[in-house]
Design a protein around this motif. Structure first.
Motif, PDB file in Angstrom:
ATOM      1  N   SER A   1       0.746  -1.180   0.009  1.00  0.00           N
ATOM      2  CA  SER A   1       0.020  -0.037   0.087  1.00  0.00           C
ATOM      3  C   SER A   1       0.882   1.347   0.076  1.00  0.00           C
ATOM      4  O   SER A   1       1.524   1.517  -0.801  1.00  0.00           O
TER       5      SER A   1
ATOM      6  N   THR B   1       4.300   0.628  -0.586  1.00  0.00           N
ATOM      7  CA  THR B   1       4.533   0.671  -2.152  1.00  0.00           C
ATOM      8  C   THR B   1       5.016   1.930  -2.666  1.00  0.00           C
ATOM      9  O   THR B   1       6.162   2.214  -3.329  1.00  0.00           O
TER      10      THR B   1
ATOM     11  N   SER C   1      -0.335  -3.916  -3.603  1.00  0.00           N
ATOM     12  CA  SER C   1      -1.497  -2.817  -3.730  1.00  0.00           C
ATOM     13  C   SER C   1      -1.083  -1.663  -3.456  1.00  0.00           C
ATOM     14  O   SER C   1      -1.703  -0.914  -2.392  1.00  0.00           O
TER      15      SER C   1
ATOM     16  N   THR D   1       0.801   2.325  -5.761  1.00  0.00           N
ATOM     17  CA  THR D   1       0.852   2.973  -6.817  1.00  0.00           C
ATOM     18  C   THR D   1       2.119   3.913  -7.098  1.00  0.00           C
ATOM     19  O   THR D   1       2.773   3.949  -5.918  1.00  0.00           O
TER      20      THR D   1
ATOM     21  N   LEU E   1       5.195  -5.326  -9.438  1.00  0.00           N
ATOM     22  CA  LEU E   1       4.038  -4.923  -8.872  1.00  0.00           C
ATOM     23  C   LEU E   1       3.030  -6.051  -8.607  1.00  0.00           C
ATOM     24  O   LEU E   1       2.592  -6.769  -9.744  1.00  0.00           O
TER      25      LEU E   1
ATOM     26  N   HIS F   1      -1.080  -6.896  -7.588  1.00  0.00           N
ATOM     27  CA  HIS F   1      -2.289  -6.112  -7.537  1.00  0.00           C
ATOM     28  C   HIS F   1      -3.382  -6.866  -7.516  1.00  0.00           C
ATOM     29  O   HIS F   1      -3.619  -7.631  -8.476  1.00  0.00           O
TER      30      HIS F   1
ATOM     31  N   ASP G   1      -9.304  -4.274  -5.759  1.00  0.00           N
ATOM     32  CA  ASP G   1      -8.952  -3.561  -4.678  1.00  0.00           C
ATOM     33  C   ASP G   1      -9.729  -2.156  -4.621  1.00  0.00           C
ATOM     34  O   ASP G   1      -9.954  -1.399  -5.596  1.00  0.00           O
TER      35      ASP G   1
ATOM     36  N   PHE H   1      -7.256  -0.810  -9.112  1.00  0.00           N
ATOM     37  CA  PHE H   1      -6.406  -1.966  -9.929  1.00  0.00           C
ATOM     38  C   PHE H   1      -5.762  -1.145 -11.202  1.00  0.00           C
ATOM     39  O   PHE H   1      -4.580  -1.422 -11.595  1.00  0.00           O
TER      40      PHE H   1
ATOM     41  N   MET I   1      -2.009  -0.025 -11.496  1.00  0.00           N
ATOM     42  CA  MET I   1      -0.953  -0.924 -11.980  1.00  0.00           C
ATOM     43  C   MET I   1      -0.567  -0.671 -13.294  1.00  0.00           C
ATOM     44  O   MET I   1       0.677  -0.477 -13.807  1.00  0.00           O
TER      45      MET I   1
ATOM     46  N   HIS J   1      -7.602  -5.113  -1.423  1.00  0.00           N
ATOM     47  CA  HIS J   1      -6.546  -4.271  -0.756  1.00  0.00           C
ATOM     48  C   HIS J   1      -5.662  -5.435   0.132  1.00  0.00           C
ATOM     49  O   HIS J   1      -6.003  -4.953   1.535  1.00  0.00           O
TER      50      HIS J   1
END
Length: 170
Positions: free
Chosen positions: A68, A71, A92, A94, A113, A115, A119, A124, A127, A151
């Motif tokens: 989350s 990331t 999960s 960005t 990545l 995902h 989510d 999604f 991604m 998520h």
């Protein structure tokens, strides 16, 4: 040598959030300020990682992993470090400000990545947007889709991350 994370136990969960979130009451704002201070201390560990001179502790053995908002931080820091890390796993999350990536990037470690298609927190489609930005900047990227997952990270995502780690670390 013990892993660094064993020497730094997280006693409480930390979040990265605006100070105004969680309510407007004075106690709520105080909690958010304390949380931000704890997060800042934890983030100072990133400078330790960047400047560490311990034997055997080199960037070519450092894999950044985030879930989350972790990331978002791992991608931001890992692509802008002077010394390139061995890889980055983002679950999960960005890529924040993809339009600034090409101007700021200092290293191009491989990225995985992971995902879920359902989510509800980080869409999604983010991604795919990150993939496009990485491709344009010359960053090698792999993607793992977890069908029906929200998520979170599922067993399939954990297995993909473990396989990626084995590949990049060796």
């Amino acid at each position: 040598m013990r892993p660094l994370w064993r020497r730094m136990p997280l006693r409480r969960s930390l979040t990265w959030q605006p100070l105004t979130s969680g309510g407007r009451s004075r106690p709520s704002r105080r909690r958010n300020v304390r949380s931000a201070r704890r997060l800042r201390r934890r983030l100072s560990m990133l400078s330790l990682l960047q400047n560490s001179k311990r034997p055997g502790f080199t960037s070519d053995r450092l894999l950044l992993v985030g879930i989350s908002q972790g990331t978002m931080m791992a991608l931001h820091v890992g692509l802008r470090r002077k010394e390139t890390v061995v890889g980055i796993v983002g679950v999960s999350g960005t890529l924040v400000a993809p339009d600034l990536l090409e101007a700021d990037i200092r290293g191009r470690p491989p990225v995985l990545l992971v995902h879920g298609t359902q989510d509800e927190v980080v869409p999604f489609r983010s991604m795919g947007l990150a993939d496009a930005a990485f491709t344009a900047a010359g960053v090698p990227v792999e993607m793992h889709v977890s069908p029906g997952l929200g998520h979170s990270v599922g067993q399939d995502g954990l297995e993909a991350a473990a396989a990626f780690a084995r590949t990049v670390i060796g």
